[in-house]
Scaffold this motif. Structure first.
Motif, PDB file in Angstrom:
ATOM      1  N   MET A 184      49.521  74.317  56.892  1.00 24.71           N
ATOM      2  CA  MET A 184      49.209  73.803  55.576  1.00 24.71           C
ATOM      3  C   MET A 184      50.400  74.023  54.644  1.00 24.71           C
ATOM      4  SD  MET A 184      46.142  75.062  53.134  1.00 24.71           S
ATOM      5  CE  MET A 184      46.574  75.362  51.458  1.00 24.71           C
ATOM      6  N   MET A 185      50.885  72.949  54.065  1.00 29.39           N
ATOM      7  CA  MET A 185      51.990  73.054  53.128  1.00 29.39           C
ATOM      8  C   MET A 185      51.446  73.244  51.716  1.00 29.39           C
ATOM      9  SD  MET A 185      55.111  70.425  52.405  1.00 29.39           S
ATOM     10  CE  MET A 185      54.581  69.582  50.931  1.00 29.39           C
ATOM     11  N   MET A 186      51.939  74.249  51.042  1.00 26.37           N
ATOM     12  CA  MET A 186      51.538  74.474  49.652  1.00 26.37           C
ATOM     13  C   MET A 186      52.372  73.590  48.744  1.00 26.37           C
ATOM     14  SD  MET A 186      50.403  78.147  48.855  1.00 26.37           S
ATOM     15  CE  MET A 186      49.233  79.023  49.806  1.00 26.37           C
ATOM     16  N   THR A 187      51.767  73.140  47.680  1.00 24.61           N
ATOM     17  CA  THR A 187      52.502  72.323  46.723  1.00 24.61           C
ATOM     18  C   THR A 187      53.436  73.213  45.902  1.00 24.61           C
ATOM     19  OG1 THR A 187      50.872  72.586  44.952  1.00 24.61           O
ATOM     20  CG2 THR A 187      50.545  70.744  46.511  1.00 24.61           C
ATOM     21  N   PRO A 188      54.511  72.632  45.377  1.00 28.59           N
ATOM     22  CA  PRO A 188      55.401  73.415  44.514  1.00 28.59           C
ATOM     23  C   PRO A 188      54.653  74.007  43.310  1.00 28.59           C
ATOM     24  CG  PRO A 188      56.473  71.372  45.147  1.00 28.59           C
ATOM     25  CD  PRO A 188      55.056  71.299  45.640  1.00 28.59           C
ATOM     26  N   GLU A 189      53.690  73.269  42.787  1.00 27.12           N
ATOM     27  CA  GLU A 189      52.927  73.754  41.640  1.00 27.12           C
ATOM     28  C   GLU A 189      52.109  75.000  42.000  1.00 27.12           C
ATOM     29  OE1 GLU A 189      54.107  69.646  41.263  1.00 27.12           O
ATOM     30  OE2 GLU A 189      52.792  70.522  42.770  1.00 27.12           O
ATOM     31  N   ARG A 190      51.494  74.972  43.169  1.00 29.16           N
ATOM     32  CA  ARG A 190      50.703  76.138  43.611  1.00 29.16           C
ATOM     33  C   ARG A 190      51.619  77.331  43.875  1.00 29.16           C
ATOM     34  NH1 ARG A 190      46.772  79.473  42.967  1.00 29.16           N
ATOM     35  NH2 ARG A 190      45.992  80.391  44.888  1.00 29.16           N
ATOM     36  N   LEU A 191      52.777  77.091  44.456  1.00 27.88           N
ATOM     37  CA  LEU A 191      53.724  78.179  44.699  1.00 27.88           C
ATOM     38  C   LEU A 191      54.190  78.799  43.379  1.00 27.88           C
ATOM     39  CD1 LEU A 191      55.692  76.495  47.576  1.00 27.88           C
ATOM     40  CD2 LEU A 191      54.341  78.589  47.773  1.00 27.88           C
ATOM     41  N   GLU A 192      54.403  77.972  42.370  1.00 28.97           N
ATOM     42  CA  GLU A 192      54.781  78.490  41.042  1.00 28.97           C
ATOM     43  C   GLU A 192      53.647  79.328  40.448  1.00 28.97           C
ATOM     44  OE1 GLU A 192      57.515  78.557  39.239  1.00 28.97           O
ATOM     45  OE2 GLU A 192      58.775  77.256  40.470  1.00 28.97           O
ATOM     46  N   GLU A 193      52.399  78.890  40.632  1.00 27.04           N
ATOM     47  CA  GLU A 193      51.252  79.666  40.156  1.00 27.04           C
ATOM     48  C   GLU A 193      51.211  81.030  40.835  1.00 27.04           C
ATOM     49  OE1 GLU A 193      47.620  77.510  40.816  1.00 27.04           O
ATOM     50  OE2 GLU A 193      48.291  75.789  39.645  1.00 27.04           O
ATOM     51  N   LEU A 194      51.424  81.041  42.150  1.00 22.04           N
ATOM     52  CA  LEU A 194      51.420  82.301  42.890  1.00 22.04           C
ATOM     53  C   LEU A 194      52.566  83.213  42.440  1.00 22.04           C
ATOM     54  CD1 LEU A 194      50.592  80.964  46.458  1.00 22.04           C
ATOM     55  CD2 LEU A 194      49.073  82.261  44.935  1.00 22.04           C
ATOM     56  N   ALA A 195      53.710  82.613  42.150  1.00 20.80           N
ATOM     57  CA  ALA A 195      54.843  83.406  41.659  1.00 20.80           C
ATOM     58  C   ALA A 195      54.503  84.055  40.326  1.00 20.80           C
ATOM     59  CB  ALA A 195      56.085  82.525  41.525  1.00 20.80           C
ATOM     60  N   ALA A 196      53.872  83.302  39.448  1.00 20.94           N
ATOM     61  CA  ALA A 196      53.479  83.852  38.146  1.00 20.94           C
ATOM     62  C   ALA A 196      52.442  84.959  38.307  1.00 20.94           C
ATOM     63  CB  ALA A 196      52.939  82.741  37.249  1.00 20.94           C
ATOM     64  N   MET A 197      51.509  84.775  39.237  1.00 21.19           N
ATOM     65  CA  MET A 197      50.489  85.794  39.482  1.00 21.19           C
ATOM     66  C   MET A 197      51.095  87.062  40.062  1.00 21.19           C
ATOM     67  SD  MET A 197      47.483  83.289  41.013  1.00 21.19           S
ATOM     68  CE  MET A 197      46.710  84.595  41.913  1.00 21.19           C
ATOM     69  N   SER A 198      52.118  86.899  40.905  1.00 16.71           N
ATOM     70  CA  SER A 198      52.736  88.060  41.550  1.00 16.71           C
ATOM     71  C   SER A 198      53.663  88.821  40.613  1.00 16.71           C
ATOM     72  CB  SER A 198      53.502  87.627  42.805  1.00 16.71           C
ATOM     73  OG  SER A 198      54.659  86.906  42.444  1.00 16.71           O
ATOM     74  N   ASP A 199      54.023  88.211  39.487  1.00 18.79           N
ATOM     75  CA  ASP A 199      54.941  88.848  38.545  1.00 18.79           C
ATOM     76  C   ASP A 199      54.446  88.676  37.106  1.00 18.79           C
ATOM     77  OD1 ASP A 199      57.120  90.057  37.341  1.00 18.79           O
ATOM     78  OD2 ASP A 199      58.486  88.396  37.717  1.00 18.79           O
ATOM     79  N   PRO A 200      53.312  89.322  36.776  1.00 10.53           N
ATOM     80  CA  PRO A 200      52.781  89.172  35.419  1.00 10.53           C
ATOM     81  C   PRO A 200      53.699  89.761  34.346  1.00 10.53           C
ATOM     82  CG  PRO A 200      51.580  90.875  36.596  1.00 10.53           C
ATOM     83  CD  PRO A 200      52.504  90.206  37.595  1.00 10.53           C
ATOM     84  N   ASP A 201      54.599  90.646  34.752  1.00 11.39           N
ATOM     85  CA  ASP A 201      55.537  91.269  33.807  1.00 11.39           C
ATOM     86  C   ASP A 201      56.765  90.401  33.540  1.00 11.39           C
ATOM     87  OD1 ASP A 201      53.862  93.568  33.823  1.00 11.39           O
ATOM     88  OD2 ASP A 201      54.877  94.281  35.641  1.00 11.39           O
ATOM     89  N   LYS A 202      56.859  89.270  34.233  1.00  9.82           N
ATOM     90  CA  LYS A 202      57.995  88.352  34.098  1.00  9.82           C
ATOM     91  C   LYS A 202      59.338  89.055  34.320  1.00  9.82           C
ATOM     92  CE  LYS A 202      55.499  85.162  31.182  1.00  9.82           C
ATOM     93  NZ  LYS A 202      55.464  84.346  29.991  1.00  9.82           N
ATOM     94  N   LEU A 203      59.382  89.855  35.373  1.00  9.25           N
ATOM     95  CA  LEU A 203      60.595  90.604  35.694  1.00  9.25           C
ATOM     96  C   LEU A 203      61.761  89.689  36.037  1.00  9.25           C
ATOM     97  CD1 LEU A 203      58.957  93.401  37.885  1.00  9.25           C
ATOM     98  CD2 LEU A 203      59.632  93.542  35.472  1.00  9.25           C
TER      99      LEU A 203
END
Length: 97
Positions: A1-20
């Motif tokens: 299953m290929m994730m969309t770029p938008e979903r990957l960006e959402e996951l990135a934001a979730m993994s870094d709530p501190d915006k490091l």
């Protein structure tokens, strides 16, 4: 299953709530190990999102995506025409997937 770029960006934001990922290099060096891991995860997800977006563009424009490493941390990216003798086979396989 290929994730969309938008979903990957959402996951990135979730993994870094501190915006490091927005910190400058000196602040990044001073991070504790768990925060460095958080930063690396978000950066990896964002890079993968960009890669998936480029692949999508290449497929839609019926081109190849060339990625050439320039150094450990940089690359040159170029969209080029697919050679005529391989175009029908490659595109039909990609579009049917």
């Amino acid at each position: 299953m290929m994730m969309t770029p938008e979903r990957l960006e959402e996951l990135a934001a979730m993994s870094d709530p501190d915006k490091l990922w927005q910190l400058d290099i000196n602040e990044r060096k001073a991070l504790p190990p768990e925060k460095k891991a958080q930063l690396e995860i978000s950066i990896a997800l964002r890079r993968y999102a960009v890669h998936q977006q480029r692949l999508s563009i290449a497929l839609k424009s019926k081109q190849s995506l060339l990625i050439t490493p320039m150094s450990k941390n940089s690359q040159a990216v170029k969209f080029v025409d697919i050679p005529a003798d391989t175009r029908p086979k490659l595109l039909s396989e990609a579009l049917s997937a």
